[in-house]
Scaffold this motif. Structure first.
Motif, PDB file in Angstrom:
ATOM      1  N   UNK A 175      16.688  78.017  18.619  1.00 55.58           N
ATOM      2  CA  UNK A 175      17.477  76.316  19.148  1.00 55.58           C
ATOM      3  C   UNK A 175      18.782  76.336  19.496  1.00 55.58           C
ATOM      4  N   UNK A 176      20.183  77.329  19.064  1.00 52.00           N
ATOM      5  CA  UNK A 176      20.668  77.397  19.541  1.00 52.00           C
ATOM      6  C   UNK A 176      21.226  78.987  19.479  1.00 52.00           C
ATOM      7  N   UNK A 220      29.569  84.979  11.829  1.00 47.84           N
ATOM      8  CA  UNK A 220      30.590  84.373  10.547  1.00 47.84           C
ATOM      9  C   UNK A 220      29.754  84.180   9.350  1.00 47.84           C
ATOM     10  N   UNK A 221      28.575  83.784   9.651  1.00 46.71           N
ATOM     11  CA  UNK A 221      27.016  83.315   9.339  1.00 46.71           C
ATOM     12  C   UNK A 221      27.598  82.474   8.191  1.00 46.71           C
ATOM     13  N   UNK A 222      28.111  81.215   8.982  1.00 50.99           N
ATOM     14  CA  UNK A 222      28.246  80.325   8.329  1.00 50.99           C
ATOM     15  C   UNK A 222      27.184  78.640   8.735  1.00 50.99           C
ATOM     16  N   UNK A 223      27.331  78.652   7.621  1.00 48.79           N
ATOM     17  CA  UNK A 223      25.352  77.902   6.972  1.00 48.79           C
ATOM     18  C   UNK A 223      25.834  76.393   7.552  1.00 48.79           C
ATOM     19  N   UNK A 224      26.843  76.395   8.195  1.00 44.24           N
ATOM     20  CA  UNK A 224      26.870  74.713   8.615  1.00 44.24           C
ATOM     21  C   UNK A 224      26.287  74.968  10.323  1.00 44.24           C
ATOM     22  N   UNK A 225      26.373  75.861  10.548  1.00 46.32           N
ATOM     23  CA  UNK A 225      26.588  76.305  12.384  1.00 46.32           C
ATOM     24  C   UNK A 225      25.223  75.957  13.214  1.00 46.32           C
ATOM     25  N   UNK A 226      24.053  75.683  11.268  1.00 43.42           N
ATOM     26  CA  UNK A 226      22.517  74.857  11.990  1.00 43.42           C
ATOM     27  C   UNK A 226      22.427  73.862  11.634  1.00 43.42           C
ATOM     28  N   UNK A 281      20.205  71.182  13.877  1.00 41.82           N
ATOM     29  CA  UNK A 281      19.535  71.634  15.059  1.00 41.82           C
ATOM     30  C   UNK A 281      18.205  72.835  14.752  1.00 41.82           C
ATOM     31  N   UNK A 282      18.155  73.330  13.385  1.00 40.86           N
ATOM     32  CA  UNK A 282      16.945  74.073  13.175  1.00 40.86           C
ATOM     33  C   UNK A 282      17.077  74.391  11.339  1.00 40.86           C
ATOM     34  N   UNK A 283      16.636  74.778  11.363  1.00 37.24           N
ATOM     35  CA  UNK A 283      16.272  75.256   9.554  1.00 37.24           C
ATOM     36  C   UNK A 283      16.803  76.763   8.858  1.00 37.24           C
ATOM     37  N   UNK A 284      16.911  77.196   9.918  1.00 40.09           N
ATOM     38  CA  UNK A 284      17.137  78.691   9.641  1.00 40.09           C
ATOM     39  C   UNK A 284      18.293  79.410  10.604  1.00 40.09           C
ATOM     40  N   UNK A 285      18.806  80.343  10.488  1.00 41.10           N
ATOM     41  CA  UNK A 285      20.029  80.894  11.100  1.00 41.10           C
ATOM     42  C   UNK A 285      19.266  82.646  10.701  1.00 41.10           C
ATOM     43  N   UNK A 286      19.277  83.836  11.276  1.00 39.56           N
ATOM     44  CA  UNK A 286      19.569  84.351  11.542  1.00 39.56           C
ATOM     45  C   UNK A 286      21.128  84.997  12.562  1.00 39.56           C
ATOM     46  N   UNK A 287      21.618  86.595  11.885  1.00 43.31           N
ATOM     47  CA  UNK A 287      23.007  86.879  12.179  1.00 43.31           C
ATOM     48  C   UNK A 287      22.859  88.155  12.836  1.00 43.31           C
ATOM     49  N   UNK A 288      23.369  89.189  13.309  1.00 45.26           N
ATOM     50  CA  UNK A 288      24.064  89.980  13.355  1.00 45.26           C
ATOM     51  C   UNK A 288      25.604  90.342  14.132  1.00 45.26           C
ATOM     52  N   UNK A 289      26.194  91.451  13.266  1.00 48.74           N
ATOM     53  CA  UNK A 289      27.420  91.536  13.797  1.00 48.74           C
ATOM     54  C   UNK A 289      27.996  92.233  14.582  1.00 48.74           C
ATOM     55  N   UNK A 305      24.199  85.043  16.692  1.00 50.59           N
ATOM     56  CA  UNK A 305      23.536  84.452  15.425  1.00 50.59           C
ATOM     57  C   UNK A 305      22.960  82.828  16.610  1.00 50.59           C
ATOM     58  N   UNK A 306      22.278  83.413  15.741  1.00 49.31           N
ATOM     59  CA  UNK A 306      20.618  81.902  16.414  1.00 49.31           C
ATOM     60  C   UNK A 306      20.507  81.553  15.396  1.00 49.31           C
ATOM     61  N   UNK A 307      19.900  79.711  15.654  1.00 54.25           N
ATOM     62  CA  UNK A 307      18.927  78.595  15.150  1.00 54.25           C
ATOM     63  C   UNK A 307      17.880  78.609  15.338  1.00 54.25           C
ATOM     64  N   UNK A 308      17.192  79.051  15.011  1.00 52.80           N
ATOM     65  CA  UNK A 308      15.397  79.035  14.605  1.00 52.80           C
ATOM     66  C   UNK A 308      14.981  78.447  13.638  1.00 52.80           C
ATOM     67  N   UNK A 309      13.613  77.839  14.037  1.00 53.01           N
ATOM     68  CA  UNK A 309      12.121  77.349  13.061  1.00 53.01           C
ATOM     69  C   UNK A 309      11.223  78.158  13.424  1.00 53.01           C
ATOM     70  N   UNK A 310      11.081  78.794  12.477  1.00 50.32           N
ATOM     71  CA  UNK A 310      10.226  79.687  11.839  1.00 50.32           C
ATOM     72  C   UNK A 310       8.619  79.509  11.469  1.00 50.32           C
ATOM     73  N   UNK A 311       7.531  80.186  11.977  1.00 47.41           N
ATOM     74  CA  UNK A 311       6.856  78.944  11.816  1.00 47.41           C
ATOM     75  C   UNK A 311       5.641  80.101  10.744  1.00 47.41           C
TER      76      UNK A 311
END
Length: 511
Positions: free
Chosen positions: A475-476, A483-489, A492-500, A505-511
């Protein structure tokens, strides 16, 4: 967070690091039974960094599904905090799988105990081939932890468990002592002098883990808990001894990293014959016995050559490395500055085996035989690559093809090197070995595209159908954000994954 009073504590399982571990009879972690509770020692709690321990329990939620499942399988990672009277006193984690226990003789019979790697320093009945594969699995584990931003910091043999069934592998305990980058939940214990990283080196780095892994590899084959003598490794495969000496002698960013070790260890394991089954041994002919005797003689000569030629190998390797490596972070951001080692051919010792000469007559000829073998060779040519840096790819891992970076291709090539190279410092997202070329990959993704995980949860590709099992929709995409900021998503989406590295950071809806 759960209250300690709500736990159903069973028998104590033993001490681990700076706490006591108990069986927990009612809890479940991610739908799986088998939970343990670790209570942090009372005198350690004032130094506990609750924010870091909280971040450790939340790590799985920030990882991709494949990485989260892998971490649950490979380590007793902190899963949920436990509090008492408003203060954090411990955490829940998974129990150790039964295959990582081994029977030990006791006064009243055999006792099952944790199979810690330090048992391999003694005369534990584990073949050289299994030792190589156990170390290779540990190297893979360290490399993957590093991609998650986790650094072990103090690779204690007592916190690494091993198994040989159904296949050689490892499992990590004492994970609360690890670090998320440089941040640690617990004050570090004093590292024994024979396991410390070089003086003046920054602690808590992947390069420090690489140094301690080299020490562990040396000692597992030397059957000695404190040696730095590489002779036993050289007897198995001289290239491994070169790797170990480079790890101990070179600056941090010129060391071979765990991913490189994993490749070399598996190559060495392929050249070591698996143990002969008892039934096969019983039905063996006289000819097979003679072959075994010849192999044993060859092995003895190989050990003699390795011991006599040790200093020759070490000097040659040091000259090669110091002449071509740069001790800067720049070298870690391109391809590996550590040259691929050249192994002593297995034919070399066989010229001595059929003779009746005593070992003393073999020793003088060893240096001329070994030295030319490990002498610096010409610079290897650049790998012939099917793709170039900047290309975007899909179809991984079996049928990679170039795809449009602007139309949601899941990967972008960040760097290219040989299979013995490494991606540390360039990207810690994913890598692919294809046609003898190592591609360091960064996730690309595209907004509102649907993706699916491969069968082994290692790679992603476009999904044929959104909202199907094991699919997710991006979604984003926040490039440069780790920064693994919990408010970044939010919203927009229910989950966020981050790589340093590179930050994403991507905001995703996973199924």
């Amino acid at each position: 967070m759960i209250g300690r009073a709500k736990l159903a504590l069973g028998r104590p399982l033993g001490r681990e690091g700076q706490g006591m571990v108990h069986e927990e009879l009612s809890g479940r972690i991610n739908g799986r039974p088998g939970v343990a509770y670790k209570e942090i020692d009372y005198d350690v709690r004032p130094g506990l960094d609750v924010a870091v321990l909280t971040a450790m329990t939340q790590l799985n939620g920030r990882l991709s599904p494949s990485d989260a499942a892998w971490l649950e399988e490979r380590a007793a990672w902190p899963a949920e905090l436990v509090e008492e009277n408003g203060a954090v006193v411990g955490f829940l984690m998974r129990t150790v799988p039964q295959r990582f226990f081994r029977e030990t003789p006791g006064p009243s019979g055999a006792v099952r105990r944790l199979a810690t790697v330090d048992r391999l320093f003694g005369q534990e009945d584990v073949t050289d081939r299994d030792r190589l594969l156990i170390l290779a699995d540990l190297a893979d584990t360290l490399a993957r932890l590093h991609t998650m931003g986790v650094v072990v910091g103090d690779l204690s043999p007592e916190n690494v468990l091993f198994t040989t069934e159904p296949r050689p592998g490892c499992f990590l305990i004492g994970c609360d002592a690890m670090g998320l980058g440089a941040a640690r939940a617990l004050p570090p214990l004093e590292t024994p002098p024979d396991r410390r990283i070089p003086a003046g080196e920054q602690p808590g780095t992947p390069q420090g883990d690489a140094y301690q892994f080299a020490l562990l590899a040396i000692r597992v084959f030397a059957r000695d808990p404190s040696t730095t003598d590489v002779s036993a490794l050289a007897a198995v495969r001289p290239g491994l001894a070169e790797f170990a000496m480079a790890a101990l002698d070179q600056p941090p960013f010129s060391r071979p990293m765990p991913a490189q070790w994993a490749t070399r260890l598996r190559e060495a394991a392929q050249s070591v014959s698996p143990p002969v089954r008892q039934a096969e041994a019983a039905s063996g002919s006289g000819r097979s016995k003679m072959v075994g005797i010849g192999a044993a003689v060859g092995a003895v000569v190989l050990v003699l050559l390795a011991v006599v030629g040790k200093n020759v190998i070490k000097n040659s390797v040091r000259e090669t490395l110091t002449g071509s490596s740069r001790a800067t972070s720049e070298s870690a951001e391109t391809s590996s500055s550590f040259p691929a080692p050249t192994d002593v051919p297995t034919q070399a010792p066989t010229t001595q085996a059929p003779t009746t000469q005593a070992p003393s007559t073999v020793a003088p000829t060893a240096p001329p035989t070994v030295a030319p073998t490990v002498a610096p060779s010409a610079e290897p040519s650049e790998p012939v690559a099917d793709f170039k840096v900047g290309d975007c790819l899909s179809g991984l891992p079996n049928a990679p093809v170039t795809d449009s970076c602007k139309q949601g291709a899941p990967y972008r090539v960040a760097a290219i090197t040989t299979p013995s190279g490494f991606c540390d410092g360039t990207t810690n997202h994913r890598y692919l070995i294809h046609n003898d070329v190592l591609y360091c990959l960064a996730y690309q993704f595209g907004r509102n595209y649907c993706y699916k995980w491969s069968k082994n949860d290692e790679f992603v590709d476009f999904a044929r159908k959104c909202r199907a099992p094991k699919t997710f929709t991006v979604r984003r995409v926040l490039r440069g954000n780790a920064d693994k900021d919990a408010t970044a998503c939010d919203g927009v989406a229910r989950h966020s994954w981050t790589w340093p590295v590179p930050a994403l950071t991507i905001c995703v809806d996973k199924y």
